[in-house]
Write a protein that holds these residues in place. Structure first.
Motif, PDB file in Angstrom:
ATOM      1  N   SER A  95      12.914  46.462  37.304  1.00  0.00           N
ATOM      2  CA  SER A  95      14.274  46.321  38.192  1.00  0.00           C
ATOM      3  C   SER A  95      14.766  47.679  38.790  1.00  0.00           C
ATOM      4  O   SER A  95      15.851  47.417  39.375  1.00  0.00           O
ATOM      5  CB  SER A  95      15.224  45.949  36.915  1.00  0.00           C
ATOM      6  OG  SER A  95      15.412  46.999  36.137  1.00  0.00           O
ATOM      7  N   ILE A 122      19.723  42.032  39.812  1.00  0.00           N
ATOM      8  CA  ILE A 122      18.709  42.933  40.400  1.00  0.00           C
ATOM      9  C   ILE A 122      18.574  43.258  41.920  1.00  0.00           C
ATOM     10  O   ILE A 122      18.711  44.384  42.297  1.00  0.00           O
ATOM     11  CB  ILE A 122      17.212  42.618  39.896  1.00  0.00           C
ATOM     12  CG1 ILE A 122      17.166  42.705  38.174  1.00  0.00           C
ATOM     13  CG2 ILE A 122      16.317  43.721  40.071  1.00  0.00           C
ATOM     14  CD1 ILE A 122      15.908  42.327  37.552  1.00  0.00           C
ATOM     15  N   PRO A 181      21.853  46.623  37.442  1.00  0.00           N
ATOM     16  CA  PRO A 181      21.453  45.266  36.951  1.00  0.00           C
ATOM     17  C   PRO A 181      21.882  44.867  35.674  1.00  0.00           C
ATOM     18  O   PRO A 181      22.424  45.572  34.732  1.00  0.00           O
ATOM     19  CB  PRO A 181      19.930  45.179  37.050  1.00  0.00           C
ATOM     20  CG  PRO A 181      19.275  46.347  37.661  1.00  0.00           C
ATOM     21  CD  PRO A 181      20.429  47.273  37.563  1.00  0.00           C
ATOM     22  N   HIS A 185      11.835  46.267  31.343  1.00  0.00           N
ATOM     23  CA  HIS A 185      12.880  45.958  32.287  1.00  0.00           C
ATOM     24  C   HIS A 185      13.102  47.167  33.159  1.00  0.00           C
ATOM     25  O   HIS A 185      13.432  46.841  34.534  1.00  0.00           O
ATOM     26  CB  HIS A 185      14.136  45.471  31.239  1.00  0.00           C
ATOM     27  CG  HIS A 185      15.391  45.343  32.121  1.00  0.00           C
ATOM     28  ND1 HIS A 185      15.187  44.164  33.088  1.00  0.00           N
ATOM     29  CD2 HIS A 185      16.479  45.914  32.302  1.00  0.00           C
ATOM     30  CE1 HIS A 185      16.782  44.140  33.516  1.00  0.00           C
ATOM     31  NE2 HIS A 185      17.310  45.153  33.028  1.00  0.00           N
ATOM     32  N   PHE A 226      10.606  43.075  40.533  1.00  0.00           N
ATOM     33  CA  PHE A 226      11.617  42.076  40.728  1.00  0.00           C
ATOM     34  C   PHE A 226      12.782  42.466  41.803  1.00  0.00           C
ATOM     35  O   PHE A 226      14.002  42.100  41.889  1.00  0.00           O
ATOM     36  CB  PHE A 226      12.243  41.901  39.345  1.00  0.00           C
ATOM     37  CG  PHE A 226      11.427  41.036  38.539  1.00  0.00           C
ATOM     38  CD1 PHE A 226      10.345  40.241  38.962  1.00  0.00           C
ATOM     39  CD2 PHE A 226      11.694  41.032  37.171  1.00  0.00           C
ATOM     40  CE1 PHE A 226       9.303  39.736  38.099  1.00  0.00           C
ATOM     41  CE2 PHE A 226      10.916  40.272  36.440  1.00  0.00           C
ATOM     42  CZ  PHE A 226       9.708  39.723  36.808  1.00  0.00           C
ATOM     43  N   THR A 227      12.626  43.710  42.490  1.00  0.00           N
ATOM     44  CA  THR A 227      13.636  44.345  43.453  1.00  0.00           C
ATOM     45  C   THR A 227      13.413  43.937  44.862  1.00  0.00           C
ATOM     46  O   THR A 227      14.221  44.413  45.832  1.00  0.00           O
ATOM     47  CB  THR A 227      13.462  45.894  43.315  1.00  0.00           C
ATOM     48  OG1 THR A 227      12.687  46.310  44.005  1.00  0.00           O
ATOM     49  CG2 THR A 227      13.909  46.093  41.901  1.00  0.00           C
ATOM     50  N   ASN A 275      16.952  36.541  39.353  1.00  0.00           N
ATOM     51  CA  ASN A 275      17.239  37.980  39.332  1.00  0.00           C
ATOM     52  C   ASN A 275      18.027  38.597  40.278  1.00  0.00           C
ATOM     53  O   ASN A 275      17.863  39.561  41.042  1.00  0.00           O
ATOM     54  CB  ASN A 275      15.786  38.728  39.878  1.00  0.00           C
ATOM     55  CG  ASN A 275      15.236  38.320  41.406  1.00  0.00           C
ATOM     56  OD1 ASN A 275      15.962  37.086  41.868  1.00  0.00           O
ATOM     57  ND2 ASN A 275      14.521  38.970  41.861  1.00  0.00           N
ATOM     58  N   GLY A 294      19.501  35.510  33.524  1.00  0.00           N
ATOM     59  CA  GLY A 294      18.599  36.579  34.115  1.00  0.00           C
ATOM     60  C   GLY A 294      17.095  36.002  34.153  1.00  0.00           C
ATOM     61  O   GLY A 294      16.928  35.000  34.407  1.00  0.00           O
ATOM     62  N   TYR A 295      16.012  36.837  34.059  1.00  0.00           N
ATOM     63  CA  TYR A 295      14.664  36.401  34.186  1.00  0.00           C
ATOM     64  C   TYR A 295      14.175  36.417  32.688  1.00  0.00           C
ATOM     65  O   TYR A 295      15.050  35.968  31.741  1.00  0.00           O
ATOM     66  CB  TYR A 295      13.897  37.448  35.015  1.00  0.00           C
ATOM     67  CG  TYR A 295      13.673  38.788  34.394  1.00  0.00           C
ATOM     68  CD1 TYR A 295      12.440  39.256  34.037  1.00  0.00           C
ATOM     69  CD2 TYR A 295      14.826  39.680  34.733  1.00  0.00           C
ATOM     70  CE1 TYR A 295      12.283  40.684  33.352  1.00  0.00           C
ATOM     71  CE2 TYR A 295      14.537  40.968  34.320  1.00  0.00           C
ATOM     72  CZ  TYR A 295      13.419  41.554  33.628  1.00  0.00           C
ATOM     73  OH  TYR A 295      13.004  43.012  33.089  1.00  0.00           O
TER      74      TYR A 295
END
Length: 281
Positions: free
Chosen positions: A197, A40, A51, A193, A204-205, A37, A70-71
């Motif tokens: 993000s 992100i 991102p 997403h 995921f941040t 990530n 990415g993820y």
């Protein structure tokens, strides 16, 4: 469109849509493109504008030119696109992590089912392919109930209702498991997403996570900790920037187009947040 991706994985030409090809591409993707990530996290600290987008065509182009994937939405999205281009039958399923804090049915994982590849061990020919778990299974799993052993890890698949499935991770894995229900659209993925993000609430941040599942184990850099599971199990702190950067590069992270100052700032912030975690855990 997919030739650059295949070359990045070390594949010349377009292989046939067989079970052997599925396994080979699954291995090669995991070896080459880690779960991560980074974009992100860089966006969250203001080092980049936004991102990396989750659109699989843009992910394909990014990979072909030496960038990161990415993820899970990125990795499984591009993997499903490539498989379909090669002639595989792929079903994209809506997934959710078992420990997710959102309401039941919240989309936070893209799961893949590949059909029409019968083998002696799996006459039904349905397989779970997943290159977006980070430290998940190495080989595609037959979509049947049961336990499966791979290189010292044990996984389980179980039915949920009429068409749902639950994946139970090995006890040494980084998450408990996930379940998949119905199909999913690109609009669903885009919306999830954006939620995942976008700081400050996006899951995921908050913490950098970079993972790669190799043949005998998995490597994870989470914040400033390097964790190895499987063969050669170990844990270490990456206090020095160069050591942290080298560990990320060893796992396979690409630094193409990323300024070192941005990476240094990210490491500094992750180290400070890790120390705060140590004091309050």
């Amino acid at each position: 469109m997919i030739d650059g991706y295949l070359r990045r994985l070390g594949v010349e030409g377009r292989p046939e849509a067989t079970y052997e090809t599925l396994v080979d591409l699954h291995h090669r993707h995991l070896d080459t493109l880690p779960y991560e990530n980074l974009s992100i996290m860089l966006a969250a600290i203001g080092a980049v504008g936004s991102p990396d987008p989750v659109d699989p065509v843009e992910t394909l182009e990014r990979i072909a030119t030496g960038g990161n994937a990415g993820y899970c939405f990125h990795n499984n999205g591009v993997f499903s696109l490539v498989l379909e281009e090669l002639g595989f039958e792929v079903v994209r399923r809506s997934g959710q992590m078992l420990e997710a804090t959102g309401p039941s049915g919240t989309l936070d994982h893209l799961a893949l089912e590949v059909r029409g590849l019968p083998t002696t061990a799996n006459p039904g020919g349905r397989w779970v392919a997943d290159v977006g778990y980070g430290d998940g299974f190495r080989d595609p799993l037959p979509l049947v109930e049961g336990h499966f052993r791979q290189s010292g890890f044990v996984y389980r698949l179980a039915r949920v209702g009429e068409s749902g499935w639950t994946f139970h991770h090995d006890p040494h894995g980084s998450f408990n498991g996930s379940f998949a229900r119905g199909s999913v659209t690109s609009e669903d993925i885009e919306a999830s997403h954006l939620r995942l993000s976008t700081p400050p609430e996006g899951d995921f941040t908050r913490k950098l996570v970079v993972q790669r599942r190799a043949a005998t184990g998995a490597d994870t850099v989470r914040s400033i900790r390097h964790i190895r599971t499987g063969s050669g199990r170990s844990t270490r702190e990456l206090r020095e920037f160069e050591e942290w950067r080298d560990a990320l590069g060893h796992i396979g992270l690409s630094f193409r187009g990323i300024e070192e100052d941005a990476l240094r700032e990210l490491h500094k912030r992750q180290a400070a947040e890790y120390d705060e975690w140590l004091l309050t855990r």
